[in-house]
Write a protein that holds these residues in place. Sequence first.
Motif, PDB file in Angstrom:
ATOM      1  N   GLY A  70     -55.403  22.181  13.224  1.00 58.91           N
ATOM      2  CA  GLY A  70     -55.053  20.991  14.003  1.00 58.91           C
ATOM      3  C   GLY A  70     -54.521  19.846  13.164  1.00 58.91           C
ATOM      4  O   GLY A  70     -53.768  18.999  13.660  1.00 58.91           O
ATOM      5  N   PHE A  71     -54.907  19.813  11.886  1.00 57.78           N
ATOM      6  CA  PHE A  71     -54.414  18.742  11.020  1.00 57.78           C
ATOM      7  C   PHE A  71     -52.959  18.954  10.617  1.00 57.78           C
ATOM      8  O   PHE A  71     -52.277  18.009  10.231  1.00 57.78           O
ATOM      9  N   GLY A  72     -52.488  20.207  10.704  1.00 59.06           N
ATOM     10  CA  GLY A  72     -51.139  20.511  10.239  1.00 59.06           C
ATOM     11  C   GLY A  72     -50.066  19.749  10.991  1.00 59.06           C
ATOM     12  O   GLY A  72     -49.169  19.139  10.396  1.00 59.06           O
ATOM     13  N   GLU A  73     -50.141  19.767  12.330  1.00 64.35           N
ATOM     14  CA  GLU A  73     -49.126  19.087  13.145  1.00 64.35           C
ATOM     15  C   GLU A  73     -49.139  17.585  12.887  1.00 64.35           C
ATOM     16  O   GLU A  73     -48.089  16.943  12.788  1.00 64.35           O
ATOM     17  N   ILE A  74     -50.341  17.020  12.778  1.00 63.38           N
ATOM     18  CA  ILE A  74     -50.455  15.572  12.553  1.00 63.38           C
ATOM     19  C   ILE A  74     -49.918  15.212  11.170  1.00 63.38           C
ATOM     20  O   ILE A  74     -49.195  14.229  10.999  1.00 63.38           O
ATOM     21  N   ASP A  75     -50.252  16.031  10.199  1.00 62.21           N
ATOM     22  CA  ASP A  75     -49.902  15.754   8.808  1.00 62.21           C
ATOM     23  C   ASP A  75     -48.394  15.628   8.604  1.00 62.21           C
ATOM     24  O   ASP A  75     -47.919  14.779   7.850  1.00 62.21           O
ATOM     25  N   GLU A  76     -47.619  16.440   9.302  1.00 58.51           N
ATOM     26  CA  GLU A  76     -46.174  16.462   9.065  1.00 58.51           C
ATOM     27  C   GLU A  76     -45.462  15.215   9.585  1.00 58.51           C
ATOM     28  O   GLU A  76     -44.288  15.000   9.286  1.00 58.51           O
ATOM     29  N   TYR A  77     -46.175  14.376  10.329  1.00 55.57           N
ATOM     30  CA  TYR A  77     -45.561  13.162  10.864  1.00 55.57           C
ATOM     31  C   TYR A  77     -45.768  11.937   9.972  1.00 55.57           C
ATOM     32  O   TYR A  77     -45.322  10.844  10.307  1.00 55.57           O
ATOM     33  N   PHE A  78     -46.466  12.100   8.845  1.00 58.00           N
ATOM     34  CA  PHE A  78     -46.734  10.963   7.967  1.00 58.00           C
ATOM     35  C   PHE A  78     -46.240  11.260   6.557  1.00 58.00           C
ATOM     36  O   PHE A  78     -46.471  12.355   6.029  1.00 58.00           O
ATOM     37  N   ASP A  79     -45.567  10.263   5.944  1.00 60.54           N
ATOM     38  CA  ASP A  79     -45.118  10.462   4.570  1.00 60.54           C
ATOM     39  C   ASP A  79     -46.248  10.145   3.595  1.00 60.54           C
ATOM     40  O   ASP A  79     -47.380   9.867   4.003  1.00 60.54           O
ATOM     41  N   GLU A  80     -45.951  10.158   2.302  1.00 61.23           N
ATOM     42  CA  GLU A  80     -46.987   9.985   1.288  1.00 61.23           C
ATOM     43  C   GLU A  80     -47.626   8.600   1.320  1.00 61.23           C
ATOM     44  O   GLU A  80     -48.764   8.422   0.897  1.00 61.23           O
ATOM     45  N   SER A  81     -46.891   7.608   1.810  1.00 63.20           N
ATOM     46  CA  SER A  81     -47.430   6.243   1.859  1.00 63.20           C
ATOM     47  C   SER A  81     -48.135   5.944   3.174  1.00 63.20           C
ATOM     48  O   SER A  81     -48.660   4.847   3.361  1.00 63.20           O
ATOM     49  N   LYS A 114     -46.599   6.113   6.194  1.00 61.60           N
ATOM     50  CA  LYS A 114     -45.651   5.648   7.207  1.00 61.60           C
ATOM     51  C   LYS A 114     -45.318   6.781   8.172  1.00 61.60           C
ATOM     52  O   LYS A 114     -45.075   7.917   7.759  1.00 61.60           O
ATOM     53  N   PHE A 115     -45.330   6.460   9.469  1.00 57.04           N
ATOM     54  CA  PHE A 115     -44.993   7.453  10.490  1.00 57.04           C
ATOM     55  C   PHE A 115     -43.507   7.792  10.388  1.00 57.04           C
ATOM     56  O   PHE A 115     -42.648   6.904  10.345  1.00 57.04           O
ATOM     57  N   ILE A 116     -43.181   9.081  10.367  1.00 53.29           N
ATOM     58  CA  ILE A 116     -41.790   9.520  10.198  1.00 53.29           C
ATOM     59  C   ILE A 116     -41.134   9.605  11.580  1.00 53.29           C
ATOM     60  O   ILE A 116     -41.218  10.631  12.273  1.00 53.29           O
ATOM     61  N   GLU A 117     -40.501   8.518  11.984  1.00 54.33           N
ATOM     62  CA  GLU A 117     -39.935   8.439  13.334  1.00 54.33           C
ATOM     63  C   GLU A 117     -38.756   9.385  13.523  1.00 54.33           C
ATOM     64  O   GLU A 117     -38.449   9.789  14.649  1.00 54.33           O
ATOM     65  N   SER A 118     -38.105   9.757  12.439  1.00 55.15           N
ATOM     66  CA  SER A 118     -36.921  10.616  12.556  1.00 55.15           C
ATOM     67  C   SER A 118     -37.272  12.023  13.047  1.00 55.15           C
ATOM     68  O   SER A 118     -36.380  12.785  13.442  1.00 55.15           O
ATOM     69  N   ARG A 119     -38.562  12.368  13.060  1.00 57.75           N
ATOM     70  CA  ARG A 119     -38.964  13.691  13.555  1.00 57.75           C
ATOM     71  C   ARG A 119     -38.890  13.763  15.079  1.00 57.75           C
ATOM     72  O   ARG A 119     -38.930  14.846  15.652  1.00 57.75           O
ATOM     73  N   ASP A 120     -38.805  12.614  15.722  1.00 58.11           N
ATOM     74  CA  ASP A 120     -38.711  12.563  17.186  1.00 58.11           C
ATOM     75  C   ASP A 120     -37.324  12.047  17.568  1.00 58.11           C
ATOM     76  O   ASP A 120     -36.923  10.961  17.141  1.00 58.11           O
TER      77      ASP A 120
END
Length: 428
Positions: A113-124, A126-132
């Motif tokens: 379950g953490f995998g999907e959430i993890d891919e939406y945040f960068d190292e700092s 910040k939410f990666i809005e470009s994924r949506d």
Amino acid sequence: MSPNLAELFGKLDLLPHLGALEHFFSRPQNIAIPGDQERHYRYIEALDALEFKAPPKSVGFETILNHLKKQGVLRFEDIFELLKVVRYFRTLRNQGYPGLIGEWMNTIVIPEGFGEIDEYFDESGKFIESRDEELYKIAQRVKAIKTEIAESMKRLLHTQKLTAYLVDTQIHYIHDEECLLVRGGFNHVLKGSVIARTGAGFFYVAPDALLRSKEQLRYVLQERDAALYEYAKRFSTKLAGLIPFIGFIDREFDRFDHYQARVLFARSRDYAIMKPSCDDAIVLEEFAHPALHNPKPVSIAFKGNLLLITGVNAGGKTMLLKSILSACAMAKYLIPMKLNAHKSRIGSFKRIEAVIDDPQNVGNDISTFAGRMVQFAHLFEHKSALIGVDEIELGTDSDEAAALFAIVLDELIKRGQKIVVTTHHKRL
């Protein structure tokens, strides 16, 4: 840190040393590690044999867990706090460490379950809005509107009628509003709202010409916030199903934090971490109290029940007493210290008591002697303790003190106490 422990470390002049150790913790921790100290020492020793990076700064998960249990929606900042710890443990697990640490890391299995959430945040974080796709389009609209606002401001700055009223040609941001800094009388050539004033009498003005663009920007940003909130709700729902694991990894991270802080602190100062032995012998070789600058190392073997330290004033009696008690306290709580670990041995004690300060209390009408009697009465409540008493005869006549405290010390020894005493009295 508990008040009693803080009081003991304060009497032994160890608080600055503990403060230095606390800088190595990833999150605020009690200095004592709960549980079996023998087991903790084995893991610290195993970790010290490995190369690893310090964990990221983190917070405890108590508030996050309470929020999830109440079906609340977490902020992205809270979600990233969880991800930081998960990512760190995943990195440790992927190292394939041998021995105890490797076995421990293999017990920490990260749920999918953490995998999907993890891919939406960068190292700092910040939410990666470009994924949506929708959020990406909103981001492009925001960028276009901000560009339009900036260009409009530049055109205003170069308006000939306004030039005489401009204090400078910069765009100022006051309360998140784009403003111009102008002199009084600007209203003849510029329509706008005064946002703030300077001490020199100038005005920060938000031009009315930007109102339409700003309204568009607010509307688009509201769309963006609504979309991000939906993600926060979705992630929180998923994390609510992982509450047992989050509680587990929170406890494991606390434990690892205790270990890594001690290891890295010891490495940074070339200190040793001593494990208390099963007996009560105290053998110190080249011990240096951390409060002293350029200290002369202390070597002492204290294997009996009573150690009397005597000598002239300012001869170092109190510091020797504090050094013995400090070494035992740091060993008890697995705190790094400077000594020759290969030639030293420090016993195990259920309690460590330091009777050092003058107990006189005018407010409670307690004399020095009466205060000392209260302190000694407290010592009789314990067994298997290490006790340090500075200037045992404080507040009494020398002849009377020798007879009185000889009896007190005998009784304490009968109760299994190990005692270090400083005194000027040769009769004692």
